[in-house]
Design an enzyme around this catalytic site. Structure first.
Site, PDB file in Angstrom:
ATOM      1  N   LYS A 125      63.772  31.965  67.031  1.00 50.10           N
ATOM      2  CA  LYS A 125      62.532  32.575  67.533  1.00 50.10           C
ATOM      3  C   LYS A 125      62.877  33.414  68.750  1.00 50.10           C
ATOM      4  CE  LYS A 125      58.047  32.557  66.760  1.00 50.10           C
ATOM      5  NZ  LYS A 125      57.316  32.261  65.504  1.00 50.10           N
ATOM      6  N   ASP A 165      55.010  37.871  65.251  1.00 46.42           N
ATOM      7  CA  ASP A 165      54.284  36.674  65.686  1.00 46.42           C
ATOM      8  C   ASP A 165      53.164  37.228  66.582  1.00 46.42           C
ATOM      9  OD1 ASP A 165      54.594  33.520  65.667  1.00 46.42           O
ATOM     10  OD2 ASP A 165      54.062  34.016  67.718  1.00 46.42           O
TER      11      ASP A 165
HETATM   12  P1  NDP Z   1      48.065  37.971  66.480  1.00 46.19           P
HETATM   13  O1  NDP Z   1      48.640  38.531  67.706  1.00 46.19           O
HETATM   14  O2  NDP Z   1      47.823  38.843  65.313  1.00 46.19           O
HETATM   15  O3  NDP Z   1      46.688  37.223  66.795  1.00 46.19           O
HETATM   16  C1  NDP Z   1      46.625  36.195  67.713  1.00 46.19           C
HETATM   17  C2  NDP Z   1      45.190  35.741  67.836  1.00 46.19           C
HETATM   18  O4  NDP Z   1      45.141  34.552  68.617  1.00 46.19           O
HETATM   19  C3  NDP Z   1      44.313  36.744  68.554  1.00 46.19           C
HETATM   20  O5  NDP Z   1      42.998  36.632  68.094  1.00 46.19           O
HETATM   21  C4  NDP Z   1      44.457  36.304  69.999  1.00 46.19           C
HETATM   22  O6  NDP Z   1      43.403  36.720  70.842  1.00 46.19           O
HETATM   23  C5  NDP Z   1      44.458  34.803  69.848  1.00 46.19           C
HETATM   24  N1  NDP Z   1      45.200  34.213  70.967  1.00 46.19           N
HETATM   25  C6  NDP Z   1      46.497  34.428  71.283  1.00 46.19           C
HETATM   26  N2  NDP Z   1      46.847  33.768  72.399  1.00 46.19           N
HETATM   27  C7  NDP Z   1      45.734  33.131  72.791  1.00 46.19           C
HETATM   28  C8  NDP Z   1      45.445  32.279  73.868  1.00 46.19           C
HETATM   29  N3  NDP Z   1      46.382  31.961  74.782  1.00 46.19           N
HETATM   30  N4  NDP Z   1      44.173  31.785  73.954  1.00 46.19           N
HETATM   31  C9  NDP Z   1      43.226  32.117  73.041  1.00 46.19           C
HETATM   32  N5  NDP Z   1      43.445  32.920  71.999  1.00 46.19           N
HETATM   33  C10 NDP Z   1      44.674  33.414  71.872  1.00 46.19           C
HETATM   34  O7  NDP Z   1      49.036  36.755  66.083  1.00 46.19           O
HETATM   35  P2  NDP Z   1      49.161  35.986  64.693  1.00 46.19           P
HETATM   36  O8  NDP Z   1      47.867  35.950  63.984  1.00 46.19           O
HETATM   37  O9  NDP Z   1      50.352  36.514  64.010  1.00 46.19           O
HETATM   38  O10 NDP Z   1      49.554  34.519  65.203  1.00 46.19           O
HETATM   39  C11 NDP Z   1      48.585  33.495  65.408  1.00 46.19           C
HETATM   40  C12 NDP Z   1      49.267  32.144  65.358  1.00 46.19           C
HETATM   41  O11 NDP Z   1      49.884  31.962  64.083  1.00 46.19           O
HETATM   42  C13 NDP Z   1      50.391  31.934  66.374  1.00 46.19           C
HETATM   43  O12 NDP Z   1      50.413  30.573  66.752  1.00 46.19           O
HETATM   44  C14 NDP Z   1      51.652  32.264  65.568  1.00 46.19           C
HETATM   45  O13 NDP Z   1      52.788  31.639  66.123  1.00 46.19           O
HETATM   46  C15 NDP Z   1      51.267  31.655  64.240  1.00 46.19           C
HETATM   47  N6  NDP Z   1      51.993  32.139  63.068  1.00 46.19           N
HETATM   48  C16 NDP Z   1      52.064  33.468  62.755  1.00 46.19           C
HETATM   49  C17 NDP Z   1      52.714  33.890  61.616  1.00 46.19           C
HETATM   50  C18 NDP Z   1      52.742  35.305  61.191  1.00 46.19           C
HETATM   51  O14 NDP Z   1      53.277  35.586  60.120  1.00 46.19           O
HETATM   52  N7  NDP Z   1      52.176  36.244  61.941  1.00 46.19           N
HETATM   53  C19 NDP Z   1      53.422  32.921  60.745  1.00 46.19           C
HETATM   54  C20 NDP Z   1      53.236  31.544  61.128  1.00 46.19           C
HETATM   55  C21 NDP Z   1      52.567  31.192  62.257  1.00 46.19           C
HETATM   56  P3  NDP Z   1      43.658  37.926  71.881  1.00 46.19           P
HETATM   57  O15 NDP Z   1      43.758  39.148  71.045  1.00 46.19           O
HETATM   58  O16 NDP Z   1      42.489  37.901  72.773  1.00 46.19           O
HETATM   59  O17 NDP Z   1      44.949  37.600  72.587  1.00 46.19           O
HETATM   60  O1  2IT Z   2      55.914  31.304  63.063  1.00 45.01           O
HETATM   61  C1  2IT Z   2      56.307  31.913  62.051  1.00 45.01           C
HETATM   62  O2  2IT Z   2      56.694  31.322  61.038  1.00 45.01           O
HETATM   63  C2  2IT Z   2      56.290  33.378  62.079  1.00 45.01           C
HETATM   64  N1  2IT Z   2      55.849  33.957  63.071  1.00 45.01           N
HETATM   65  C3  2IT Z   2      56.821  34.170  60.928  1.00 45.01           C
HETATM   66  C4  2IT Z   2      58.324  34.254  61.005  1.00 45.01           C
HETATM   67  C5  2IT Z   2      58.973  35.160  59.988  1.00 45.01           C
HETATM   68  O3  2IT Z   2      60.199  35.284  60.101  1.00 45.01           O
HETATM   69  O4  2IT Z   2      58.317  35.726  59.129  1.00 45.01           O
END
Ligand code: NDP
Ligand code: 2IT
Length: 443
Positions: A125, A165
């Site tokens: 990561k 992420d």
């Molecule tokens: P994005 O940046 O697309 O979206 C993040 C969302 O979460 C936004 O709505 C953001 O609001 C909110 N958020 C982030 N930080 C905070 C905080 N400290 N408090 C409140 N709200 C918060 O990210 P993703 O959708 O990609 O990721 C969301 C989660 O999913 C994370 O935990 C990530 O690690 C996990 N994840 C993502 C994957 C992927 O493929 N993208 C795969 C597996 C897990 P704001 O815009 O106001 O910051």
């Molecule tokens: O937390 C996760 O699994 C991710 N943000 C996606 C990682 C990836 O390599 O697609």
């Protein structure tokens, strides 16, 4: 003191000020106790001491020039945690809260998640404390180019393959990829989540959210339940939340909430996802703007999304966004299933509340594995220099998620903890990595 307890005590003493890493390691190691008891060879081989220590941690300066001509300096990270079963694989997070402890917790979780996918990917990561919010495209590009100018030394299609992420989506991956190619001269799948015109996979954008719902549907089905007609609460409104909402709606659920770091919306008619997508994916705006589309919906500033009455909760924002109080409120309101789209969104105390209430609980490393699984499918397509259709990738994703559910349910049962999917995911994910490490000698 047991082997597990002594490894945890050492880890906490050696890594002060990394509470999220302590939390992730505590959850995993505590559930591994029965496996460790049955396999004394792991202790002799120092397996747990090795698995909690990253193979390599890279920290670097990222200088860039903002639109006012001022020099800004951020900190960059890449933690290459474990390569026993494949090249390091895991996302990059750009958010002001990023520090080494956060990246280590995410990298540690990634080892077991990637193992659960059944695909050959190790755990890693990275990220930065850079905040893309409110920055111009040029500033984001300048930052990404500077970040990759250091990172390129450590990554590659067979060594380490980053992706998105929080704060890193298609735009950022594109700039990072362009700079990697420019420096190295290599047109290779060094990143996943790329644009469709330069090696990206169809369905990668949707994969984490869709995969979450596929896994939750499998869990519900085994319990004789279904998402059809259920009321669903979702937090977040980013990549994961949006596509979880879409697939939940396609599964016949009514999604009533979404949120961002400023507040949350409640729409009793069901979320209008086209409006959310326009606000978030096009305008890069705030969730509050939903009221401009649907004035009858309710917006509440700050936290509180888990006070909305729901059958199924899908936390899709960030770590520790759902605490003990929230869990008690959900249970009191009749919530019977939780699927973690975000990484470690529930605190240890919240998980305990869910388990005591015998709620169906799908932990992050199983429930959100669809994103990285589809990244691994993107790597395969890049290596073969061909691309699969949306339906082909989506069908593979669904199969992978159903397989993960079957494996974690089976592992939980085998170790006498039926329906404890936290233990099942940790054990199943751990065993593959542990066996590979044992076979590869002391490295
Ligand atoms: P994005 O940046 O697309 O979206 C993040 C969302 O979460 C936004 O709505 C953001 O609001 C909110 N958020 C982030 N930080 C905070 C905080 N400290 N408090 C409140 N709200 C918060 O990210 P993703 O959708 O990609 O990721 C969301 C989660 O999913 C994370 O935990 C990530 O690690 C996990 N994840 C993502 C994957 C992927 O493929 N993208 C795969 C597996 C897990 P704001 O815009 O106001 O910051
Ligand atoms: O937390 C996760 O699994 C991710 N943000 C996606 C990682 C990836 O390599 O697609």
């Amino acid at each position: 003191m047991s082997y597990v307890e002594s490894v945890l005590a050492d880890l906490i003493a050696k890594n002060p000020a990394q509470p999220e890493f302590h939390q992730a390691a505590t959850e995993v190691l505590n559930t591994l106790k029965p496996v460790i008891d049955q396999n004394p060879q792991f202790e002799k081989a120092g397996l747990l001491e090795r698995i909690v220590e990253p193979e390599r941690q890279i920290m670097f300066r990222v200088p860039w020039v903002d639109d006012n001509g001022k020099v800004q300096v951020n900190r960059g990270f890449r933690v290459q945690f474990n390569s026993a079963i494949g090249p390091y694989k895991g996302g990059l997070r750009f958010h002001p809260s990023v520090n080494l402890g956060i990246i280590k917790f995410l990298g540690f979780e990634q080892i077991f998640k990637n193992s659960l996918t059944g695909l050959p990917i190790g755990g890693g990561k990275g990220g930065s404390d850079f905040d893309p919010k409110g920055k111009s495209d040029r500033e984001v590009m300048a930052f990404c180019q500077s970040f990759m100018t250091e990172l390129y030394k450590y990554v590659g299609q067979d060594t380490d393959v980053p992706a998105g992420d929080i704060g890193v989506g298609g735009r950022e991956v594109g700039y990072l990829y362009g700079q990697y190619k420019r420096i190295t001269g290599l047109y290779e799948g060094v990143l996943t989540g790329k644009g469709l015109t330069f090696g990206g996979s169809l369905a990668r954008t949707e994969a984490t959210g869709y995969g979450l719902v596929y896994l939750v549907n499998a869990m519900l089905k085994a319990a004789g339940k279904t998402m059809q007609g259920a009321t669903v609460a979702i937090s977040g409104s980013g990549n994961v939340a949006i596509y979880a909402c879409q697939k939940a709606q396609q599964s016949g659920a009514k999604v009533v909430t979404m949120s961002d770091s400023n507040g949350w919306i409640y729409d009793e008619n069901g979320i209008d996802l086209a409006a959310v997508k326009e606000i978030k994916e096009v305008k890069r705006g705030r969730i509050k703007e939903y009221l401009e589309y649907h004035p009858q919906a309710k917006y509440t500033e700050g936290k509180g999304v888990w006070t909305a009455k729901c059958d199924i909760a899908l936390p899709c924002a960030t770590q520790n966004e759902l605490n003990e109080e929230d869990a008690k409120t959900l249970v009191a309101n009749g919530c019977y299933a939780v699927g973690e789209g975000a990484n470690m969104p529930s605190t240890l105390e919240a998980i305990e509340v869910f388990q005591n209430a015998k709620i169906l609980f799908a932990p992050a490393k199983a429930a959100n594995a669809g994103g990285v699984a589809t990244s691994a499918l993107e790597m395969s397509q890049n290596s073969m220099r061909l691309s699969w259709t949306f339906d082909e990738v989506d069908a593979k994703l669904k199969g992978i998620m159903e397989n993960i559910y079957a494996n974690i349910a089976q592992a939980a049962k085998e170790y006498g903890m039926e329906n404890n999917f936290v233990a099942g995911a940790n054990i199943a994910g751990f065993l593959k990595v542990a066996n590979a490490m044992m076979a590869q000698g002391i490295v």
